[in-house]
Design a protein around this motif. Structure first.
Motif, PDB file in Angstrom:
ATOM      1  N   ASP A  54      -5.421   9.868  -2.312  1.00 42.23           N
ATOM      2  CA  ASP A  54      -4.193  10.175  -3.056  1.00 42.23           C
ATOM      3  C   ASP A  54      -4.512  10.420  -4.526  1.00 42.23           C
ATOM      4  N   TYR A  55      -5.384   9.569  -5.047  1.00 45.96           N
ATOM      5  CA  TYR A  55      -5.793   9.693  -6.444  1.00 45.96           C
ATOM      6  C   TYR A  55      -6.428  11.063  -6.690  1.00 45.96           C
ATOM      7  N   PHE A  90      -7.084   1.557   3.256  1.00 49.49           N
ATOM      8  CA  PHE A  90      -6.397   1.929   2.017  1.00 49.49           C
ATOM      9  C   PHE A  90      -7.351   2.082   0.838  1.00 49.49           C
ATOM     10  N   TYR A 115       0.811  -1.221   0.000  1.00 44.96           N
ATOM     11  CA  TYR A 115       0.000   0.000   0.000  1.00 44.96           C
ATOM     12  C   TYR A 115       0.843   1.268   0.000  1.00 44.96           C
ATOM     13  N   GLY A 116       2.142   1.128  -0.122  1.00 46.00           N
ATOM     14  CA  GLY A 116       2.992   2.322  -0.219  1.00 46.00           C
ATOM     15  C   GLY A 116       3.830   2.550   1.013  1.00 46.00           C
ATOM     16  N   ILE A 158      -6.224   1.790  -9.428  1.00 45.62           N
ATOM     17  CA  ILE A 158      -5.879   1.992  -8.017  1.00 45.62           C
ATOM     18  C   ILE A 158      -6.361   0.841  -7.135  1.00 45.62           C
ATOM     19  N   TYR A 159      -7.397   0.143  -7.567  1.00 45.57           N
ATOM     20  CA  TYR A 159      -7.848  -1.021  -6.792  1.00 45.57           C
ATOM     21  C   TYR A 159      -7.697  -2.277  -7.649  1.00 45.57           C
ATOM     22  N   LYS A 198      -6.067   5.392  -0.801  1.00 47.40           N
ATOM     23  CA  LYS A 198      -5.697   5.378  -2.223  1.00 47.40           C
ATOM     24  C   LYS A 198      -6.592   6.318  -3.035  1.00 47.40           C
TER      25      LYS A 198
END
Ligand code: SF4
Ligand code: SF4
Length: 699
Positions: free
Chosen positions: A335-336, A328, A157-158, A362-363, A332
């Protein structure tokens, strides 16, 4: 002393304090307004969402969940720290504004604080600043030393968010120190002979700083006073403008997020707000496929997440290593949104939302299919962030594109053609009731024009067709018979309730199943419905319209026990220890926690223990309905984890009240190697076994 009391008259960088501070105010407020306007841009492009009804109810929820911080103490240490910080912020908010204005208008006093209230408020703010400062120190230590597992960011997940969190906590600490130093320098100067002293709260941060500054020269105090004010100003506006770039944005959005939070959580979001079922054929595309297909409120959710990790900490999918962590899903998307709606520059076309790794989405598909819609994440989130509607909407988008996991295609086709996921013949739906021996002890009518009844027992597919679960159907029928209920079943006319089909994202198929059932129920003329399946219960109660009231069998039993119509023999296995597993769609989704427990406690001699995770923190067994046909990637089965929890609680019998839980738990007992040591039984089966014959009131 002149210069220490008049910020606006001080000169620095060729400008008077008044001009300098005015410029900082204008710049700070202007930047903040610009950033917020940019953050609102995707919300304006998002789908509609009706959240403007029942303002009083919504205000009540703001008082409870925002001002009252209702959910925070569920995590005791972090919750208490947060409550102190929040309370400190609320107290300091008025002071922050008056301090800001003092820089340009030195004699400004906040309305209401000019009389006696002023000094009292000052004392409170001194302590508030101290508490917030200490909480920041504790929070930094927690993050750096104790490192609660829920804050960790798995590599997939970063990067970890620790540095950002510590930076923000430090900024708030600096703000508190600057504010305290500002007050302390002034008070220290006033302590010089001939001045009237402004008293500071004893042992507060400003008080401690004032004591430390008592022997400082007046000119130095003047500089400190000015510098502390300047640092306070700059930090305040930096924080204000920096927060919309990360998790701290929730400070601004949380109040609105809670006000607009969904009131009826048990009801699934429609495909499109404002479009009735009859007009759905006019909707070009179902579900969420691009970011802008999310509703504006769901986007506000993304901004409002505090990244506390409570949702994922309670998510069973996350716990067993499925590729899903609700936190997340939000992080996510946020962030997107920040990337594609930048503060500087134009909004740009984004990546697809769901797809394979190579697609740059993203998913992942597995991530979206991994959810059991158990609701644990939503029950836990202190900011009332929604997940089930978003995940179902993402699934609707995938289903609309024909993107359905292989293993689910067969059951879906069977549901379409036969009305059940097993592809069994409709005429076999009442086989469980039609065996001669059973009909002799418990006659069950199949309702039609000639055979009517007051109550419909809605069986649903798994209980009607699965050999093991038919025992729950027979136990339910016997209990209804025992309490003298005039009941019947729909038999071949009953279709699957469609509960899982809907949560799977197949809205059109759900509507076909629902309409068929509604027609059959209406034709039967019954006045009420009973079911032993919490999924059917939830569908009939919340997804269907215009059907008679529905009860789960545990509610019926609890009522009849209280009324004395059901009496129990002493428990058969007095040495056994029982525990009750809350099915998600009975407990969390419908708040039926006490009835099944009351029934168990009414059985003489039954020893019952609670699992650590029970009631609204119950741990999903692995997902009902179509999840039985889906094989997600996971390290361990949810059911196995649940069975281990029961063993840890000291139980050797797990009672549940859902056929899907029964499938998963019985299977898990075998997988966990606990056969012979642990058993599972449905509440209806247990009750039917324990009913004392003298309480018989056969119809
Ligand atoms: S509904 Fe349950 S499985 Fe789905 S994300 Fe939330 S906690 Fe996880
Ligand atoms: S969604 Fe809620 S519970 Fe989950 S991380 Fe965000 S604020 Fe915490």
């Amino acid at each position: 002393m002149e210069n220490i009391q008049s910020l606006s008259q001080m000169t620095s960088w060729l400008a008077t304090g008044r001009i300098l501070f005015l410029l900082i105010h204008l710049l700070g407020v202007g930047c903040f307004a610009y950033i917020v306007a940019k953050r609102l841009a995707p919300l304006i492009r998002g789908e509609r969402d009706f959240r403007f009804d029942q303002p009083l109810v919504r205000l009540g929820r703001v008082l409870k969940f925002w001002l009252g911080q209702w959910k925070h103490p569920r995590y005791r240490t972090a919750g208490i720290i947060h409550i102190f910080i929040f309370a400190g912020f609320i107290v300091l908010a008025i002071r922050a504004f008056s301090v800001l204005i003092v820089g340009v208008s030195e004699n400004f006093v906040m309305p209401g604080l000019s009389g006696r209230a002023g000094p009292i408020y000052d004392i409170i703010t001194d302590y508030a600043a101290t508490i917030v400062f200490l909480c920041m120190v504790i929070a930094v230590i927690r993050r750096l030393v104790f490192k609660p597992a829920r804050y960790a960011v798995p590599a997939r997940y970063g990067k970890a968010h620790t540095a950002d969190a510590i930076f923000l906590l430090s900024l708030i600490a600096i703000l508190m120190v600057a504010d305290s130093l500002f007050a302390a320098a002034k008070a220290a100067a006033q302590s010089q002979p001939g001045q009237s002293v402004e008293s500071l709260a004893a042992f507060s941060l400003p008080w401690i700083l004032q004591k430390a500054l008592l022997s400082t020269a007046l000119s130095t105090l003047g500089k400190l006073y000015f510098s502390a004010y300047l640092v306070h100003e700059l930090t305040f506006y930096f924080l204000l403008c920096y927060r919309p770039f990360g998790i701290q944005f929730h400070v601004e959005t949380s109040l609105f997020n809670i006000y607009f939070a969904k009131l009826d959580r048990e009801i699934l979001k429609p495909v499109r707000w404002g479009v009735s079922d009859e007009h759905l054929d006019q909707v070009k595309s179902f579900g969420v496929k691009s970011f802008e297909d999310f509703t504006w409120k769901h986007m506000l959710d993304f901004y409002s997440c505090a990244d506390c990790g409570r949702c994922s900490d309670n998510c069973p999918a996350n716990a067993v290593g499925r590729p899903l962590s609700p936190r997340f899903i939000t992080v996510k998307a946020r962030d997107y949104s920040f990337q594609h709606y930048p503060v500087l520059g134009r909004a740009n076309d984004g990546r697809p939302l769901v797809g394979s790794k190579d697609s740059g989405s993203i998913y992942s598909e597995d991530e979206i299919w991994s959810c059991t819609t158990c609701g644990a994440c939503e029950a836990e989130c202190p900011l009332l962030i929604e997940y089930i509607d978003k995940i179902v909407d993402l699934r609707r988008g995938m289903v609309d594109d024909g993107n359905v996991p292989q293993s689910l295609q067969k059951p879906l086709k069977a549901l379409e053609s036969r009305g059940n996921p097993y592809g069994k013949m409709e005429k076999k739906k009442a086989d469980w009731a039609n065996a001669k021996e059973f009909q002799q002890i418990c006659p069950v009518k199949t309702l039609d024009k000639k055979n009517g009844a007051d109550t419909l027992y809605f069986v649903d597919s798994i209980t009607a067709y699965d050999d093991r679960m038919q025992s729950i159907a027979r136990a339910t029928a016997k209990i209804l018979n025992h309490v003298g209920e005039n009941f019947g079943i729909l038999g071949p006319a009953e279709r699957d309730s469609g509960h899982e089909v809907r949560r799977f994202g197949e809205e059109t198929l759900f509507m076909a199943l629902r309409d068929n059932n509604v027609e059959a129920i209406k034709a039967s003329g019954v006045k009420r419905i009973v079911t032993a399946d919490p999924h059917a219960y939830n569908a009939l109660k919340h997804d269907y319209k215009d059907v008679p009231p529905v009860e789960h069998i545990s509610q019926v039993i609890a009522r009849e026990v209280k009324a004395g119509k059901i009496k129990f023999n002493p428990v058969e296995n007095a040495d056994s220890v029982y525990t009750y597993h809350d099915p998600c769609y009975l407990g969390r989704h419908n708040q039926i926690y006490d009835d099944p427990r009351d029934v168990l406690d009414a059985i003489p001699g039954l020893k019952r223990v609670e699992m650590k995770r029970s009631r609204d923190r119950s741990f999903c067994c692995g997902g009902g309905g179509l999840m039985l046909f889906y094989e997600p990637k996971e390290e361990q089965r949810m059911g196995v984890k649940r069975v281990q929890m029961a063993a840890e609680a000291g139980a050797n019998v797990i009672v549940t009240a859902c056929p899907f839980c029964m499938v998963n738990i019985e299977d898990a007992i075998k997988v966990a190697g606990l056969e012979g040591k642990m058993t599972a039984i449905d509440l209806a089966e247990l009750v039917e076994k324990q009913i004392a014959s003298e309480s018989q009131t056969v119809a």
